[in-house]
Design a protein around this motif. Sequence first.
Motif, PDB file in Angstrom:
ATOM      1  N   ASN A  10     -59.170  -7.308  40.395  1.00  0.00           N
ATOM      2  CA  ASN A  10     -59.686  -6.083  39.682  1.00  0.00           C
ATOM      3  C   ASN A  10     -58.818  -5.403  38.843  1.00  0.00           C
ATOM      4  O   ASN A  10     -58.157  -4.791  39.478  1.00  0.00           O
ATOM      5  CB  ASN A  10     -60.283  -5.062  40.863  1.00  0.00           C
ATOM      6  CG  ASN A  10     -61.555  -4.948  40.648  1.00  0.00           C
ATOM      7  OD1 ASN A  10     -62.477  -5.843  40.164  1.00  0.00           O
ATOM      8  ND2 ASN A  10     -62.056  -3.980  41.675  1.00  0.00           N
ATOM      9  N   PHE A  11     -59.206  -5.356  37.609  1.00  0.00           N
ATOM     10  CA  PHE A  11     -58.264  -4.619  36.812  1.00  0.00           C
ATOM     11  C   PHE A  11     -59.047  -3.440  36.100  1.00  0.00           C
ATOM     12  O   PHE A  11     -60.062  -3.650  35.466  1.00  0.00           O
ATOM     13  CB  PHE A  11     -57.632  -5.571  35.570  1.00  0.00           C
ATOM     14  CG  PHE A  11     -56.618  -6.596  36.187  1.00  0.00           C
ATOM     15  CD1 PHE A  11     -55.646  -6.287  37.215  1.00  0.00           C
ATOM     16  CD2 PHE A  11     -56.822  -7.719  36.103  1.00  0.00           C
ATOM     17  CE1 PHE A  11     -54.898  -7.185  37.779  1.00  0.00           C
ATOM     18  CE2 PHE A  11     -56.139  -9.041  36.470  1.00  0.00           C
ATOM     19  CZ  PHE A  11     -55.007  -8.372  37.195  1.00  0.00           C
ATOM     20  N   LYS A  12     -58.183  -2.392  35.888  1.00  0.00           N
ATOM     21  CA  LYS A  12     -58.753  -1.065  34.754  1.00  0.00           C
ATOM     22  C   LYS A  12     -57.766  -1.415  33.651  1.00  0.00           C
ATOM     23  O   LYS A  12     -56.460  -1.388  33.645  1.00  0.00           O
ATOM     24  CB  LYS A  12     -58.184   0.085  35.456  1.00  0.00           C
ATOM     25  CG  LYS A  12     -58.606   1.264  34.721  1.00  0.00           C
ATOM     26  CD  LYS A  12     -58.827   2.968  35.309  1.00  0.00           C
ATOM     27  CE  LYS A  12     -58.706   3.616  34.241  1.00  0.00           C
ATOM     28  NZ  LYS A  12     -58.663   5.194  35.193  1.00  0.00           N
ATOM     29  N   VAL A  13     -58.789  -1.227  32.514  1.00  0.00           N
ATOM     30  CA  VAL A  13     -58.190  -1.335  31.351  1.00  0.00           C
ATOM     31  C   VAL A  13     -58.618  -0.027  30.631  1.00  0.00           C
ATOM     32  O   VAL A  13     -59.740   0.450  30.414  1.00  0.00           O
ATOM     33  CB  VAL A  13     -58.572  -2.648  30.379  1.00  0.00           C
ATOM     34  CG1 VAL A  13     -57.961  -2.406  28.968  1.00  0.00           C
ATOM     35  CG2 VAL A  13     -57.979  -3.800  30.972  1.00  0.00           C
ATOM     36  N   VAL A  14     -57.770   0.767  29.870  1.00  0.00           N
ATOM     37  CA  VAL A  14     -58.293   2.081  28.998  1.00  0.00           C
ATOM     38  C   VAL A  14     -57.872   1.735  27.440  1.00  0.00           C
ATOM     39  O   VAL A  14     -57.140   1.032  27.081  1.00  0.00           O
ATOM     40  CB  VAL A  14     -57.529   3.113  29.234  1.00  0.00           C
ATOM     41  CG1 VAL A  14     -57.995   3.892  30.645  1.00  0.00           C
ATOM     42  CG2 VAL A  14     -55.995   3.133  29.322  1.00  0.00           C
ATOM     43  N   LEU A  15     -59.066   2.016  26.729  1.00  0.00           N
ATOM     44  CA  LEU A  15     -58.943   1.986  25.284  1.00  0.00           C
ATOM     45  C   LEU A  15     -58.490   3.593  24.786  1.00  0.00           C
ATOM     46  O   LEU A  15     -59.032   4.585  25.117  1.00  0.00           O
ATOM     47  CB  LEU A  15     -60.189   1.712  24.629  1.00  0.00           C
ATOM     48  CG  LEU A  15     -60.962   0.555  24.593  1.00  0.00           C
ATOM     49  CD1 LEU A  15     -62.348   0.444  24.512  1.00  0.00           C
ATOM     50  CD2 LEU A  15     -60.182  -0.394  23.398  1.00  0.00           C
ATOM     51  N   PRO A  77     -54.327  12.702  31.722  1.00  0.00           N
ATOM     52  CA  PRO A  77     -53.985  11.594  32.706  1.00  0.00           C
ATOM     53  C   PRO A  77     -55.086  11.005  33.577  1.00  0.00           C
ATOM     54  O   PRO A  77     -55.070  10.186  34.169  1.00  0.00           O
ATOM     55  CB  PRO A  77     -52.852  12.396  33.529  1.00  0.00           C
ATOM     56  CG  PRO A  77     -52.462  13.525  32.746  1.00  0.00           C
ATOM     57  CD  PRO A  77     -53.516  13.586  31.712  1.00  0.00           C
ATOM     58  N   ILE A  78     -56.243  11.828  33.972  1.00  0.00           N
ATOM     59  CA  ILE A  78     -57.156  11.580  34.797  1.00  0.00           C
ATOM     60  C   ILE A  78     -57.946  10.294  33.950  1.00  0.00           C
ATOM     61  O   ILE A  78     -58.659   9.697  34.582  1.00  0.00           O
ATOM     62  CB  ILE A  78     -58.406  12.772  34.947  1.00  0.00           C
ATOM     63  CG1 ILE A  78     -59.031  12.579  36.256  1.00  0.00           C
ATOM     64  CG2 ILE A  78     -59.056  12.897  33.559  1.00  0.00           C
ATOM     65  CD1 ILE A  78     -59.701  13.990  36.807  1.00  0.00           C
ATOM     66  N   TYR A  79     -58.012  10.154  32.961  1.00  0.00           N
ATOM     67  CA  TYR A  79     -58.614   9.241  31.931  1.00  0.00           C
ATOM     68  C   TYR A  79     -57.884   7.694  32.504  1.00  0.00           C
ATOM     69  O   TYR A  79     -58.398   6.714  32.582  1.00  0.00           O
ATOM     70  CB  TYR A  79     -58.687   9.296  30.479  1.00  0.00           C
ATOM     71  CG  TYR A  79     -59.010   8.138  29.718  1.00  0.00           C
ATOM     72  CD1 TYR A  79     -60.499   7.818  29.808  1.00  0.00           C
ATOM     73  CD2 TYR A  79     -58.403   7.340  28.864  1.00  0.00           C
ATOM     74  CE1 TYR A  79     -61.062   6.684  29.096  1.00  0.00           C
ATOM     75  CE2 TYR A  79     -58.828   6.529  27.908  1.00  0.00           C
ATOM     76  CZ  TYR A  79     -60.080   6.148  28.106  1.00  0.00           C
ATOM     77  OH  TYR A  79     -60.717   5.035  27.234  1.00  0.00           O
ATOM     78  N   TYR A  80     -56.763   7.692  32.235  1.00  0.00           N
ATOM     79  CA  TYR A  80     -55.472   6.583  32.213  1.00  0.00           C
ATOM     80  C   TYR A  80     -55.070   6.254  33.561  1.00  0.00           C
ATOM     81  O   TYR A  80     -54.150   5.084  33.697  1.00  0.00           O
ATOM     82  CB  TYR A  80     -54.761   6.413  31.161  1.00  0.00           C
ATOM     83  CG  TYR A  80     -53.689   7.668  30.989  1.00  0.00           C
ATOM     84  CD1 TYR A  80     -52.725   7.843  32.028  1.00  0.00           C
ATOM     85  CD2 TYR A  80     -53.908   8.514  30.069  1.00  0.00           C
ATOM     86  CE1 TYR A  80     -51.780   8.781  31.927  1.00  0.00           C
ATOM     87  CE2 TYR A  80     -52.930   9.642  29.958  1.00  0.00           C
ATOM     88  CZ  TYR A  80     -51.873   9.613  31.027  1.00  0.00           C
ATOM     89  OH  TYR A  80     -50.905  10.864  30.792  1.00  0.00           O
ATOM     90  N   ARG A  81     -55.253   7.380  34.485  1.00  0.00           N
ATOM     91  CA  ARG A  81     -54.454   6.981  35.805  1.00  0.00           C
ATOM     92  C   ARG A  81     -55.000   5.806  36.355  1.00  0.00           C
ATOM     93  O   ARG A  81     -56.131   5.300  36.420  1.00  0.00           O
ATOM     94  CB  ARG A  81     -54.841   8.307  36.633  1.00  0.00           C
ATOM     95  CG  ARG A  81     -55.815   8.107  37.224  1.00  0.00           C
ATOM     96  CD  ARG A  81     -56.140   9.356  38.424  1.00  0.00           C
ATOM     97  NE  ARG A  81     -57.404   9.373  38.734  1.00  0.00           N
ATOM     98  CZ  ARG A  81     -58.162  10.487  39.337  1.00  0.00           C
ATOM     99  NH1 ARG A  81     -57.250  11.548  39.790  1.00  0.00           N
ATOM    100  NH2 ARG A  81     -59.349  10.390  39.709  1.00  0.00           N
ATOM    101  N   ASN A  82     -54.087   5.078  37.186  1.00  0.00           N
ATOM    102  CA  ASN A  82     -54.478   3.742  37.860  1.00  0.00           C
ATOM    103  C   ASN A  82     -54.693   2.615  37.080  1.00  0.00           C
ATOM    104  O   ASN A  82     -55.327   1.555  37.364  1.00  0.00           O
ATOM    105  CB  ASN A  82     -55.540   3.878  38.907  1.00  0.00           C
ATOM    106  CG  ASN A  82     -55.154   4.919  39.934  1.00  0.00           C
ATOM    107  OD1 ASN A  82     -53.994   4.935  40.517  1.00  0.00           O
ATOM    108  ND2 ASN A  82     -56.155   5.504  40.365  1.00  0.00           N
ATOM    109  N   SER A  83     -54.400   2.693  35.558  1.00  0.00           N
ATOM    110  CA  SER A  83     -54.800   1.767  34.729  1.00  0.00           C
ATOM    111  C   SER A  83     -53.732   0.398  34.845  1.00  0.00           C
ATOM    112  O   SER A  83     -52.316   0.804  35.064  1.00  0.00           O
ATOM    113  CB  SER A  83     -54.636   2.007  33.273  1.00  0.00           C
ATOM    114  OG  SER A  83     -55.488   3.159  32.960  1.00  0.00           O
ATOM    115  N   ASN A  84     -54.027  -0.674  34.927  1.00  0.00           N
ATOM    116  CA  ASN A  84     -53.289  -1.757  34.722  1.00  0.00           C
ATOM    117  C   ASN A  84     -52.959  -2.046  33.299  1.00  0.00           C
ATOM    118  O   ASN A  84     -51.918  -2.928  33.087  1.00  0.00           O
ATOM    119  CB  ASN A  84     -53.975  -3.138  35.510  1.00  0.00           C
ATOM    120  CG  ASN A  84     -54.396  -2.830  36.750  1.00  0.00           C
ATOM    121  OD1 ASN A  84     -55.595  -2.423  36.955  1.00  0.00           O
ATOM    122  ND2 ASN A  84     -53.400  -2.549  37.669  1.00  0.00           N
ATOM    123  N   GLY A  85     -53.824  -1.873  32.554  1.00  0.00           N
ATOM    124  CA  GLY A  85     -53.675  -2.217  30.998  1.00  0.00           C
ATOM    125  C   GLY A  85     -54.277  -1.353  30.000  1.00  0.00           C
ATOM    126  O   GLY A  85     -55.053  -0.520  30.366  1.00  0.00           O
TER     127      GLY A  85
END
Length: 209
Positions: A10-15, A77-85
């Motif tokens: 399970n990965f979190k990715v942010v744009l 930071p709340i948007y990208y926290r815990n992102s893997n990519g």
Amino acid sequence: MTTTANGAYNFKVVLLGEGCVGKTSLLLRYIEDKFNDKHLTTLQATFLNKKININGKRINLAIWDTAGQEKFHALGPIYYRNSNGAILVYDITDEDSFVKVKNWVKELRKMLGTQIVLVIAGNKIDLEHERTVPLEEAESYANTVGAKHFYTSAKLNQGVEELFLDLTQEMTDRFEQNNRSDGNQSPRIQIVDDEAPAHSSCCSGSRSN
Ligand code: GDP
Ligand code: MG
């Protein structure tokens, strides 16, 4: 959350990137067969899911898109926290958008260290004749910060699949390396049972399926 032998990654990715560089267009291009546009009309950051298989490994991507908060410098930071990519998007015809990418790289490295996998996307390559960001500069910058660089056109569907696949492969490799070196200690990446109920998020109206 459980760890299972046959669980999926399970990965979190942010744009991330300036407004209008094509983040939402890239996401829609990538997942268009599975999701519809109304996910992206809410006023909060939201995400779409994509399931993929790489070498027999099942991977769930939660790809987060903004609803335009970047235009008001209101993406924290709340948007990208815990992102893997992270996919850092700029428009090859807009130099300011490339500067913005550099700022994001700095912020992400400062806040998340080297655990997060970064890829940089020079979007709108169908407008090559209007390019203002020098090719060599973008590529060598990416090199210096340990990010891969891709050229994409959401409009013509160029480079999009490759970008997401490469990022996913890299996140998987990173996960497996971490797992080898420190047992189960992997703070940002979880293996979840695919059959378990979806984890609810803080975002309204963004649940897929
Ligand atoms: P966002 O604000 O970063 O999410 O950008 P959008 O996805 O909303 O796109 C902003 C504008 O750029 C829209 O008018 C899109 O049609 C356009 N756009 C996005 N990707 C491309 C591309 O690859 N080529 C061209 N020519 N236009 C694009
Ligand atoms: Mg958008």
